[in-house]
Design a protein around this motif. Structure first.
Motif, PDB file in Angstrom:
ATOM      1  N   PHE A   1      -8.409   6.348  -4.255  1.00  0.00           N
ATOM      2  CA  PHE A   1      -8.856   7.476  -5.177  1.00  0.00           C
ATOM      3  C   PHE A   1      -9.444   8.102  -2.356  1.00  0.00           C
ATOM      4  O   PHE A   1      -9.839   8.550  -2.381  1.00  0.00           O
ATOM      5  N   GLY A   2     -10.183   6.720  -2.508  1.00  0.00           N
ATOM      6  CA  GLY A   2     -10.993   6.833  -1.045  1.00  0.00           C
ATOM      7  C   GLY A   2      -9.554   6.608   0.064  1.00  0.00           C
ATOM      8  O   GLY A   2     -10.558   6.867   0.758  1.00  0.00           O
ATOM      9  N   GLY A   3      -8.947   5.714  -0.593  1.00  0.00           N
ATOM     10  CA  GLY A   3      -7.876   6.006   0.543  1.00  0.00           C
ATOM     11  C   GLY A   3      -7.478   4.685   1.563  1.00  0.00           C
ATOM     12  O   GLY A   3      -6.442   3.901   1.515  1.00  0.00           O
ATOM     13  N   ARG A   4      -8.956   4.054   1.901  1.00  0.00           N
ATOM     14  CA  ARG A   4      -8.624   2.819   2.628  1.00  0.00           C
ATOM     15  C   ARG A   4      -9.934   2.143   2.237  1.00  0.00           C
ATOM     16  O   ARG A   4     -11.066   2.566   2.071  1.00  0.00           O
ATOM     17  N   TYR A   5      -9.695   0.890   1.771  1.00  0.00           N
ATOM     18  CA  TYR A   5     -11.067   0.005   1.961  1.00  0.00           C
ATOM     19  C   TYR A   5     -10.482  -1.468   2.440  1.00  0.00           C
ATOM     20  O   TYR A   5      -9.414  -1.977   3.032  1.00  0.00           O
ATOM     21  N   THR A   6     -12.135  -2.318   3.054  1.00  0.00           N
ATOM     22  CA  THR A   6     -12.114  -3.610   3.067  1.00  0.00           C
ATOM     23  C   THR A   6     -11.187  -4.823   1.861  1.00  0.00           C
ATOM     24  O   THR A   6     -11.485  -4.482   1.099  1.00  0.00           O
TER      25      THR A   6
ATOM     26  N   ILE B   1      -0.581  -2.861   2.031  1.00  0.00           N
ATOM     27  CA  ILE B   1      -1.660  -3.423   3.127  1.00  0.00           C
ATOM     28  C   ILE B   1      -1.273  -3.247   4.117  1.00  0.00           C
ATOM     29  O   ILE B   1       0.109  -4.119   4.807  1.00  0.00           O
ATOM     30  N   VAL B   2      -1.756  -3.486   5.427  1.00  0.00           N
ATOM     31  CA  VAL B   2      -1.658  -3.114   6.689  1.00  0.00           C
ATOM     32  C   VAL B   2      -2.397  -3.421   7.204  1.00  0.00           C
ATOM     33  O   VAL B   2      -3.498  -2.911   7.621  1.00  0.00           O
ATOM     34  N   PHE B   3      -2.372  -4.184   8.171  1.00  0.00           N
ATOM     35  CA  PHE B   3      -3.096  -4.544   9.357  1.00  0.00           C
ATOM     36  C   PHE B   3      -2.489  -4.063  10.142  1.00  0.00           C
ATOM     37  O   PHE B   3      -3.710  -4.456  10.975  1.00  0.00           O
TER      38      PHE B   3
ATOM     39  N   TRP C   1     -10.033  -2.263   7.557  1.00  0.00           N
ATOM     40  CA  TRP C   1      -9.427  -1.503   6.605  1.00  0.00           C
ATOM     41  C   TRP C   1      -7.898  -1.281   5.818  1.00  0.00           C
ATOM     42  O   TRP C   1      -7.210  -0.755   6.353  1.00  0.00           O
ATOM     43  N   PRO C   2      -7.669  -3.219   5.640  1.00  0.00           N
ATOM     44  CA  PRO C   2      -6.270  -2.746   5.598  1.00  0.00           C
ATOM     45  C   PRO C   2      -5.485  -2.403   4.161  1.00  0.00           C
ATOM     46  O   PRO C   2      -4.230  -2.255   3.744  1.00  0.00           O
ATOM     47  N   VAL C   3      -6.385  -2.456   3.318  1.00  0.00           N
ATOM     48  CA  VAL C   3      -5.938  -1.843   1.741  1.00  0.00           C
ATOM     49  C   VAL C   3      -5.754  -0.167   1.570  1.00  0.00           C
ATOM     50  O   VAL C   3      -6.497   0.693   2.011  1.00  0.00           O
ATOM     51  N   HIS C   4      -4.905   0.081   1.209  1.00  0.00           N
ATOM     52  CA  HIS C   4      -4.379   1.933   1.499  1.00  0.00           C
ATOM     53  C   HIS C   4      -4.051   1.936  -0.206  1.00  0.00           C
ATOM     54  O   HIS C   4      -3.123   1.605  -0.583  1.00  0.00           O
ATOM     55  N   GLY C   5      -4.480   2.928  -0.152  1.00  0.00           N
ATOM     56  CA  GLY C   5      -4.593   3.850  -1.788  1.00  0.00           C
ATOM     57  C   GLY C   5      -5.790   4.030  -2.002  1.00  0.00           C
ATOM     58  O   GLY C   5      -7.009   3.720  -1.543  1.00  0.00           O
TER      59      GLY C   5
END
Length: 75
Positions: A47-52, A33-35, A41-45
């Motif tokens: 298949f898609g790489g980044r998510y809300t 989680i990177v704010f 788009w703080p959720v990193h990881g």
């Protein structure tokens, strides 16, 4: 703290980016989680790489088991 995520069925990414097990249950994947880089788009990881935060359900390892963090109202 170890965070995991599953993509919510309501997300447009669910159909193409969420891995399912043999029982069609979502398989959690490790995330960070990177704010400070992009707060939308703080959720990193995964298949898609980044998510809300809307796109995912977050999970944390507690006492050796995955526990869902209640971000969304589940019906």
């Amino acid at each position: 703290m170890e965070f995991f995520a599953t993509i919510r069925k309501q997300s447009k990414y669910y159909r193409h980016q969420q891995q399912l097990d043999s029982n069609d249950k979502a398989v959690p994947f490790r995330v960070t989680i990177v704010f400070d880089s992009d707060p939308e788009w703080p959720v990193h990881g995964g298949f898609g790489g980044r998510y809300t935060l809307f796109d995912v359900d977050l999970w944390v390892v507690s006492r050796g088991r995955l526990q869902r963090i209640p971000l969304h109202k589940h019906i």
